[in-house]
Design an enzyme around this catalytic site. Sequence first.
Site, short mmCIF file in Angstrom:
data_model
loop_
_atom_site.label_atom_id
_atom_site.label_comp_id
_atom_site.label_asym_id
_atom_site.label_seq_id
_atom_site.Cartn_x
_atom_site.Cartn_y
_atom_site.Cartn_z
CB SER A 36 -5.09 1.39 -1.46
OG SER A 36 -4.86 0.13 -2.05
CE LYS A 56 -8.38 -0.19 -4.00
NZ LYS A 56 -6.96 -0.34 -3.67
CB SER A 79 -8.42 -1.16 0.39
OG SER A 79 -7.49 -0.45 -0.38
#
Length: 401
Positions: A180, A183, A237
Amino acid sequence: MLISTLLGTMSAPIGSAHATEKVRTEAHKNKAEPVVHGSKGPTVAQNGSNRTAAHKTDAIVRKGTAGAAASNSATAKVPPVARHGAVAPIAHKDRSGSRVAKSELTPVAHGGRYASAATGNGVVHAAHKRGLTRVAASSFDLWQEPGHLAVQSGSALVVPQDGGEPLYEKNANAVVPIASITKLMTAMVVLDSMPNLQAPITITDEDVDYLRGSRSRLGVGTVITRETALLLALMSSENRAANSLARHYPGGLQAFVAAMNRKAMSLGMGNSHFEDPTGLNSNNVSTAFDLARMVAAAHHYPLIREFSTTPGARAEVKGRELDFHNTNQLVSSPTWEIGLSKTGYIQEAGKCLVMQARVADKPVVIVLLDSAGKQTRIGDANRIKRWMESASATGRQPTRV
Protein backbone atom coordinates in the site's frame (compact mmCIF):
# COMPACT_ATOMS: atom_id res chain seq x y z
CA MET A 1 96.52 -9.35 78.41
CA LEU A 2 96.22 -5.61 77.92
CA ILE A 3 95.87 -6.02 74.15
CA SER A 4 93.17 -8.75 74.55
CA THR A 5 91.17 -6.55 76.90
CA LEU A 6 91.26 -3.64 74.48
CA LEU A 7 90.09 -5.83 71.53
CA GLY A 8 87.17 -7.26 73.57
CA THR A 9 86.02 -3.80 74.59
CA MET A 10 85.93 -2.60 70.91
CA SER A 11 84.07 -5.68 69.54
CA ALA A 12 81.02 -5.14 71.79
CA PRO A 13 79.76 -1.89 70.10
CA ILE A 14 80.57 -3.32 66.63
CA GLY A 15 78.42 -6.43 67.26
CA SER A 16 75.65 -4.28 68.61
CA ALA A 17 75.72 -2.13 65.46
CA HIS A 18 75.50 -5.23 63.21
CA ALA A 19 72.55 -6.51 65.22
CA THR A 20 70.73 -3.20 64.90
CA GLU A 21 71.32 -3.08 61.11
CA LYS A 22 70.02 -6.66 60.77
CA VAL A 23 66.81 -5.71 62.57
CA ARG A 24 66.32 -2.70 60.29
CA THR A 25 66.93 -4.80 57.18
CA GLU A 26 64.36 -7.42 58.20
CA ALA A 27 61.83 -4.72 59.00
CA HIS A 28 62.37 -3.15 55.59
CA LYS A 29 61.88 -6.47 53.82
CA ASN A 30 58.62 -7.12 55.60
CA LYS A 31 57.19 -3.71 54.88
CA ALA A 32 54.46 -3.64 52.12
CA GLU A 33 53.16 -0.73 50.11
CA PRO A 34 49.43 0.08 50.16
CA VAL A 35 47.18 -0.65 47.14
CA VAL A 36 46.30 2.36 45.00
CA HIS A 37 42.95 4.21 45.21
CA GLY A 38 42.67 3.62 48.95
CA SER A 39 41.79 -0.05 48.53
CA LYS A 40 40.93 -2.08 51.58
CA GLY A 41 42.20 -5.22 49.92
CA PRO A 42 45.33 -7.08 51.03
CA THR A 43 48.75 -5.61 50.43
CA VAL A 44 51.13 -7.10 47.91
CA ALA A 45 54.77 -7.85 48.77
CA GLN A 46 56.70 -10.10 46.42
CA ASN A 47 60.48 -10.12 46.88
CA GLY A 48 60.58 -6.38 47.37
CA SER A 49 58.63 -5.69 44.11
CA ASN A 50 55.40 -4.07 45.28
CA ARG A 51 53.11 -3.65 42.24
CA THR A 52 49.39 -3.25 42.52
CA ALA A 53 46.93 -4.81 40.11
CA ALA A 54 46.22 -1.34 38.79
CA HIS A 55 49.52 -1.38 36.93
CA LYS A 56 48.31 -4.38 34.94
CA THR A 57 45.47 -2.50 33.25
CA ASP A 58 45.98 -0.76 29.93
CA ALA A 59 46.86 2.89 30.44
CA ILE A 60 44.74 5.48 28.63
CA VAL A 61 46.53 8.47 27.19
CA ARG A 62 44.20 11.44 27.55
CA LYS A 63 45.03 15.02 26.57
CA GLY A 64 48.70 14.12 26.21
CA THR A 65 49.01 12.85 29.80
CA ALA A 66 49.98 9.22 30.35
CA GLY A 67 47.51 7.34 32.49
CA ALA A 68 50.45 5.48 34.03
CA ALA A 69 51.27 8.66 35.94
CA ALA A 70 48.70 7.54 38.47
CA SER A 71 51.35 5.22 39.88
CA ASN A 72 53.09 8.29 41.30
CA SER A 73 50.16 8.92 43.61
CA ALA A 74 48.72 6.01 45.56
CA THR A 75 45.46 7.84 46.26
CA ALA A 76 44.96 9.47 42.83
CA LYS A 77 41.49 9.01 41.30
CA VAL A 78 40.65 9.15 37.63
CA PRO A 79 38.12 11.93 36.94
CA PRO A 80 35.05 11.13 34.85
CA VAL A 81 35.05 12.25 31.22
CA ALA A 82 33.54 15.73 31.02
CA ARG A 83 32.01 15.70 27.55
CA HIS A 84 28.34 14.95 27.08
CA GLY A 85 27.40 11.32 26.78
CA ALA A 86 30.72 10.02 28.08
CA VAL A 87 31.07 7.16 30.53
CA ALA A 88 32.78 7.51 33.87
CA PRO A 89 35.28 4.85 34.97
CA ILE A 90 33.72 1.64 36.26
CA ALA A 91 35.41 -0.26 39.06
CA HIS A 92 35.96 -4.01 38.95
CA LYS A 93 37.93 -6.46 41.03
CA ASP A 94 41.10 -8.17 39.97
CA ARG A 95 42.15 -11.57 41.25
CA SER A 96 43.73 -10.14 44.39
CA GLY A 97 40.44 -8.55 45.41
CA SER A 98 41.74 -5.03 44.85
CA ARG A 99 39.37 -2.55 43.16
CA VAL A 100 40.79 -1.20 39.94
CA ALA A 101 39.35 1.54 37.72
CA LYS A 102 38.59 0.52 34.16
CA SER A 103 39.82 2.60 31.27
CA GLU A 104 37.73 5.67 30.47
CA LEU A 105 35.53 5.32 27.42
CA THR A 106 34.45 8.08 25.05
CA PRO A 107 31.44 7.52 22.76
CA VAL A 108 32.13 7.55 19.02
CA ALA A 109 29.50 9.30 16.90
CA HIS A 110 26.31 7.48 17.85
CA GLY A 111 26.59 6.31 21.43
CA GLY A 112 27.02 2.71 22.44
CA ARG A 113 30.39 2.31 20.67
CA TYR A 114 33.45 3.56 22.47
CA ALA A 115 37.08 4.33 21.78
CA SER A 116 39.93 5.22 24.08
CA ALA A 117 40.39 8.91 24.77
CA ALA A 118 42.41 11.08 22.39
CA THR A 119 46.16 11.17 22.51
CA GLY A 120 48.18 14.35 22.38
CA ASN A 121 48.19 14.39 18.57
CA GLY A 122 44.39 14.54 18.42
CA VAL A 123 43.81 11.04 17.06
CA VAL A 124 41.34 8.66 18.67
CA HIS A 125 42.29 5.00 18.61
CA ALA A 126 39.81 2.20 19.20
CA ALA A 127 40.59 -1.35 20.20
CA HIS A 128 41.35 -3.67 17.32
CA LYS A 129 38.11 -5.45 16.48
CA ARG A 130 36.81 -7.27 13.47
CA GLY A 131 34.59 -5.39 11.04
CA LEU A 132 35.71 -1.90 11.97
CA THR A 133 35.39 0.72 9.25
CA ARG A 134 37.46 3.86 9.29
CA VAL A 135 35.59 7.09 8.57
CA ALA A 136 36.67 10.72 8.60
CA ALA A 137 35.13 13.11 11.11
CA SER A 138 36.11 16.78 11.43
CA SER A 139 39.78 17.22 12.36
CA PHE A 140 40.45 13.69 13.57
CA ASP A 141 39.77 10.10 12.68
CA LEU A 142 37.11 7.93 14.23
CA TRP A 143 36.52 4.23 14.07
CA GLN A 144 33.03 2.89 13.94
CA GLU A 145 31.47 -0.54 13.62
CA PRO A 146 29.13 -0.71 10.59
CA GLY A 147 26.58 -2.86 12.41
CA HIS A 148 25.97 -0.46 15.29
CA LEU A 149 22.56 0.55 13.82
CA ALA A 150 20.60 -2.69 13.88
CA VAL A 151 17.76 -2.26 11.37
CA GLN A 152 15.71 -5.43 10.98
CA SER A 153 13.76 -4.52 7.83
CA GLY A 154 14.91 -6.28 4.67
CA SER A 155 15.43 -2.98 2.81
CA ALA A 156 15.99 0.38 4.44
CA LEU A 157 17.06 3.90 3.59
CA VAL A 158 17.51 7.15 5.49
CA VAL A 159 18.27 10.11 3.28
CA PRO A 160 18.11 13.91 3.71
CA GLN A 161 14.88 15.21 2.23
CA ASP A 162 16.71 17.77 0.13
CA GLY A 163 18.94 15.08 -1.36
CA GLY A 164 22.57 14.28 -0.76
CA GLU A 165 24.33 11.19 0.46
CA PRO A 166 22.23 8.59 2.32
CA LEU A 167 22.75 8.49 6.07
CA TYR A 168 21.90 4.81 6.14
CA GLU A 169 21.12 2.20 3.49
CA LYS A 170 20.45 -1.51 3.48
CA ASN A 171 19.56 -3.34 0.27
CA ALA A 172 18.26 0.01 -0.96
CA ASN A 173 18.52 -1.01 -4.64
CA ALA A 174 16.59 -4.27 -4.24
CA VAL A 175 13.41 -4.36 -6.35
CA VAL A 176 10.63 -5.58 -4.07
CA PRO A 177 6.81 -5.44 -3.79
CA ILE A 178 5.67 -2.27 -2.02
CA ALA A 179 2.04 -3.06 -1.06
CA SER A 180 0.00 0.00 0.00
CA ILE A 181 2.95 2.38 -0.25
CA THR A 182 1.48 2.46 -3.78
CA LYS A 183 -1.30 4.73 -2.52
CA LEU A 184 1.09 7.71 -2.36
CA MET A 185 1.46 7.46 -6.13
CA THR A 186 -2.30 7.00 -6.43
CA ALA A 187 -2.91 10.20 -4.47
CA MET A 188 -0.46 12.23 -6.60
CA VAL A 189 -2.03 11.06 -9.86
CA VAL A 190 -5.53 11.85 -8.56
CA LEU A 191 -4.54 15.36 -7.50
CA ASP A 192 -2.57 15.99 -10.69
CA SER A 193 -5.83 15.61 -12.63
CA MET A 194 -7.27 18.50 -10.58
CA PRO A 195 -10.65 16.83 -9.96
CA ASN A 196 -13.59 18.21 -8.03
CA LEU A 197 -12.82 16.85 -4.58
CA GLN A 198 -16.36 17.45 -3.37
CA ALA A 199 -17.89 15.40 -6.16
CA PRO A 200 -19.43 12.10 -4.98
CA ILE A 201 -18.03 8.73 -6.03
CA THR A 202 -19.63 5.34 -5.44
CA ILE A 203 -18.09 2.12 -4.15
CA THR A 204 -19.07 -0.72 -6.47
CA ASP A 205 -18.38 -4.43 -6.78
CA GLU A 206 -15.41 -3.54 -8.99
CA ASP A 207 -13.70 -2.10 -5.92
CA VAL A 208 -14.02 -5.28 -3.85
CA ASP A 209 -10.77 -7.18 -3.28
CA TYR A 210 -11.38 -10.64 -4.67
CA LEU A 211 -7.63 -11.25 -5.01
CA ARG A 212 -6.79 -11.37 -1.30
CA GLY A 213 -10.15 -10.97 0.36
CA SER A 214 -9.09 -7.93 2.41
CA ARG A 215 -11.77 -6.41 4.59
CA SER A 216 -13.36 -2.99 4.21
CA ARG A 217 -16.06 -1.04 6.00
CA LEU A 218 -16.97 0.74 2.79
CA GLY A 219 -19.74 -1.53 1.63
CA VAL A 220 -20.84 -1.76 -1.99
CA GLY A 221 -23.18 1.15 -2.67
CA THR A 222 -21.40 3.56 -0.29
CA VAL A 223 -21.30 7.11 -1.65
CA ILE A 224 -18.51 9.40 -0.44
CA THR A 225 -16.75 12.47 -1.79
CA ARG A 226 -13.41 12.22 -3.56
CA GLU A 227 -11.91 14.11 -0.65
CA THR A 228 -13.18 11.55 1.86
CA ALA A 229 -11.98 8.70 -0.35
CA LEU A 230 -8.53 10.28 -0.57
CA LEU A 231 -8.40 10.76 3.21
CA LEU A 232 -9.39 7.14 3.92
CA ALA A 233 -6.97 5.79 1.30
CA LEU A 234 -4.00 7.66 2.79
CA MET A 235 -4.87 7.55 6.49
CA SER A 236 -6.49 4.11 6.87
CA SER A 237 -5.18 2.51 3.68
CA GLU A 238 -8.72 1.81 2.45
CA ASN A 239 -8.34 -0.29 -0.68
CA ARG A 240 -11.87 0.25 -1.97
CA ALA A 241 -11.50 4.01 -1.63
CA ALA A 242 -8.23 3.96 -3.61
CA ASN A 243 -9.65 1.73 -6.34
CA SER A 244 -12.77 3.86 -6.66
CA LEU A 245 -10.66 7.00 -7.08
CA ALA A 246 -8.79 5.32 -9.92
CA ARG A 247 -12.00 4.13 -11.60
CA HIS A 248 -13.39 7.67 -11.59
CA TYR A 249 -10.25 8.99 -13.30
CA PRO A 250 -10.72 10.27 -16.87
CA GLY A 251 -10.32 7.20 -19.09
CA GLY A 252 -10.96 4.78 -16.23
CA LEU A 253 -8.74 2.37 -14.32
CA GLN A 254 -6.47 1.43 -17.24
CA ALA A 255 -5.70 5.08 -18.00
CA PHE A 256 -5.05 5.70 -14.33
CA VAL A 257 -2.45 2.91 -14.04
CA ALA A 258 -0.74 4.20 -17.19
CA ALA A 259 -0.59 7.66 -15.58
CA MET A 260 0.98 6.12 -12.45
CA ASN A 261 3.83 4.65 -14.48
CA ARG A 262 4.35 7.89 -16.40
CA LYS A 263 4.54 9.76 -13.12
CA ALA A 264 7.08 7.29 -11.81
CA MET A 265 9.29 7.79 -14.85
CA SER A 266 9.04 11.57 -14.53
CA LEU A 267 10.28 11.30 -10.95
CA GLY A 268 13.28 9.22 -11.98
CA MET A 269 11.87 6.02 -10.47
CA GLY A 270 13.48 3.80 -13.08
CA ASN A 271 13.15 0.59 -11.06
CA SER A 272 9.46 0.96 -10.26
CA HIS A 273 6.35 -0.48 -11.87
CA PHE A 274 2.64 -0.25 -11.05
CA GLU A 275 -0.25 -2.47 -12.09
CA ASP A 276 -2.98 -1.36 -9.70
CA PRO A 277 -3.81 1.70 -7.52
CA THR A 278 -4.04 -0.17 -4.19
CA GLY A 279 -0.86 -2.22 -3.86
CA LEU A 280 -2.75 -5.48 -3.47
CA ASN A 281 -1.04 -6.62 -6.66
CA SER A 282 2.47 -7.90 -5.86
CA ASN A 283 3.62 -6.70 -9.28
CA ASN A 284 3.67 -3.19 -7.88
CA VAL A 285 7.40 -3.03 -7.22
CA SER A 286 10.04 -0.46 -6.41
CA THR A 287 13.29 0.12 -4.52
CA ALA A 288 13.99 2.05 -1.35
CA PHE A 289 15.85 4.67 -3.40
CA ASP A 290 12.92 5.08 -5.81
CA LEU A 291 10.44 5.33 -2.95
CA ALA A 292 12.52 8.06 -1.32
CA ARG A 293 12.04 10.05 -4.52
CA MET A 294 8.31 9.36 -4.43
CA VAL A 295 7.99 10.42 -0.79
CA ALA A 296 9.91 13.65 -1.42
CA ALA A 297 7.62 14.42 -4.38
CA ALA A 298 4.44 13.57 -2.46
CA HIS A 299 5.53 15.88 0.34
CA HIS A 300 4.93 18.83 -2.02
CA TYR A 301 1.17 18.10 -1.96
CA PRO A 302 -0.45 19.76 1.09
CA LEU A 303 -3.44 17.39 1.11
CA ILE A 304 -1.19 14.32 1.05
CA ARG A 305 0.80 15.69 3.99
CA GLU A 306 -2.37 16.48 5.91
CA PHE A 307 -4.35 13.32 5.18
CA SER A 308 -1.48 10.87 5.60
CA THR A 309 -0.66 12.21 9.07
CA THR A 310 -4.22 12.59 10.37
CA PRO A 311 -4.47 10.35 13.49
CA GLY A 312 -8.15 9.59 13.01
CA ALA A 313 -11.39 10.76 11.45
CA ARG A 314 -15.11 10.07 11.54
CA ALA A 315 -16.91 9.49 8.25
CA GLU A 316 -20.55 8.89 7.40
CA VAL A 317 -21.01 5.57 5.62
CA LYS A 318 -24.55 4.66 4.53
CA GLY A 319 -26.06 6.87 7.19
CA ARG A 320 -23.77 5.63 9.97
CA GLU A 321 -20.82 7.48 11.49
CA LEU A 322 -17.73 5.29 11.58
CA ASP A 323 -14.35 6.01 13.14
CA PHE A 324 -11.24 5.43 11.04
CA HIS A 325 -7.67 5.52 12.35
CA ASN A 326 -4.19 5.98 10.92
CA THR A 327 -2.32 2.76 10.24
CA ASN A 328 0.91 4.35 11.51
CA GLN A 329 0.79 4.74 15.28
CA LEU A 330 3.81 7.07 15.24
CA VAL A 331 1.76 9.99 13.86
CA SER A 332 0.15 10.24 17.31
CA SER A 333 3.44 10.11 19.18
CA PRO A 334 4.51 13.39 20.83
CA THR A 335 8.16 12.45 20.28
CA TRP A 336 7.83 12.34 16.49
CA GLU A 337 7.42 15.24 14.03
CA ILE A 338 6.07 13.49 10.93
CA GLY A 339 5.22 15.41 7.76
CA LEU A 340 4.08 12.47 5.62
CA SER A 341 3.41 8.80 6.31
CA LYS A 342 2.25 5.62 4.60
CA THR A 343 2.23 2.00 5.65
CA GLY A 344 1.75 -1.14 3.60
CA TYR A 345 1.40 -4.88 3.90
CA ILE A 346 0.85 -7.92 1.75
CA GLN A 347 2.49 -11.27 2.32
CA GLU A 348 4.96 -10.83 -0.54
CA ALA A 349 6.03 -7.37 0.61
CA GLY A 350 6.07 -7.83 4.37
CA LYS A 351 5.39 -4.83 6.61
CA CYS A 352 6.41 -1.54 4.99
CA LEU A 353 6.65 2.06 6.16
CA VAL A 354 7.72 5.30 4.51
CA MET A 355 7.84 8.69 6.22
CA GLN A 356 9.02 12.21 5.87
CA ALA A 357 9.99 13.36 9.34
CA ARG A 358 12.05 15.92 11.17
CA VAL A 359 14.60 14.07 13.27
CA ALA A 360 17.35 15.77 15.27
CA ASP A 361 16.14 19.03 13.68
CA LYS A 362 16.79 17.69 10.18
CA PRO A 363 14.14 16.75 7.56
CA VAL A 364 14.73 13.22 6.34
CA VAL A 365 12.96 10.52 4.35
CA ILE A 366 12.82 7.09 5.97
CA VAL A 367 12.00 3.98 3.94
CA LEU A 368 11.52 0.57 5.60
CA LEU A 369 10.50 -2.40 3.47
CA ASP A 370 9.99 -6.11 4.03
CA SER A 371 9.77 -6.08 7.81
CA ALA A 372 8.80 -9.27 9.61
CA GLY A 373 6.72 -9.01 12.75
CA LYS A 374 3.93 -6.66 13.70
CA GLN A 375 6.11 -3.97 15.32
CA THR A 376 9.43 -4.40 13.51
CA ARG A 377 9.01 -1.41 11.19
CA ILE A 378 8.00 0.79 14.15
CA GLY A 379 10.97 -0.48 16.14
CA ASP A 380 13.30 0.24 13.22
CA ALA A 381 11.95 3.78 12.89
CA ASN A 382 12.52 4.42 16.59
CA ARG A 383 16.04 2.97 16.41
CA ILE A 384 16.87 5.28 13.51
CA LYS A 385 15.50 8.25 15.44
CA ARG A 386 17.59 7.45 18.52
CA TRP A 387 20.66 6.91 16.34
CA MET A 388 20.30 10.33 14.71
CA GLU A 389 19.55 12.07 17.99
CA SER A 390 22.58 10.46 19.63
CA ALA A 391 24.82 11.73 16.84
CA SER A 392 23.32 15.20 17.15
CA ALA A 393 23.87 15.24 20.92
CA THR A 394 27.59 14.62 20.43
CA GLY A 395 27.81 17.46 17.92
CA ARG A 396 28.40 15.20 14.93
CA GLN A 397 26.42 14.36 11.85
CA PRO A 398 25.09 10.79 11.58
CA THR A 399 27.81 8.92 9.70
CA ARG A 400 26.87 7.14 6.53
CA VAL A 401 26.74 3.38 7.10
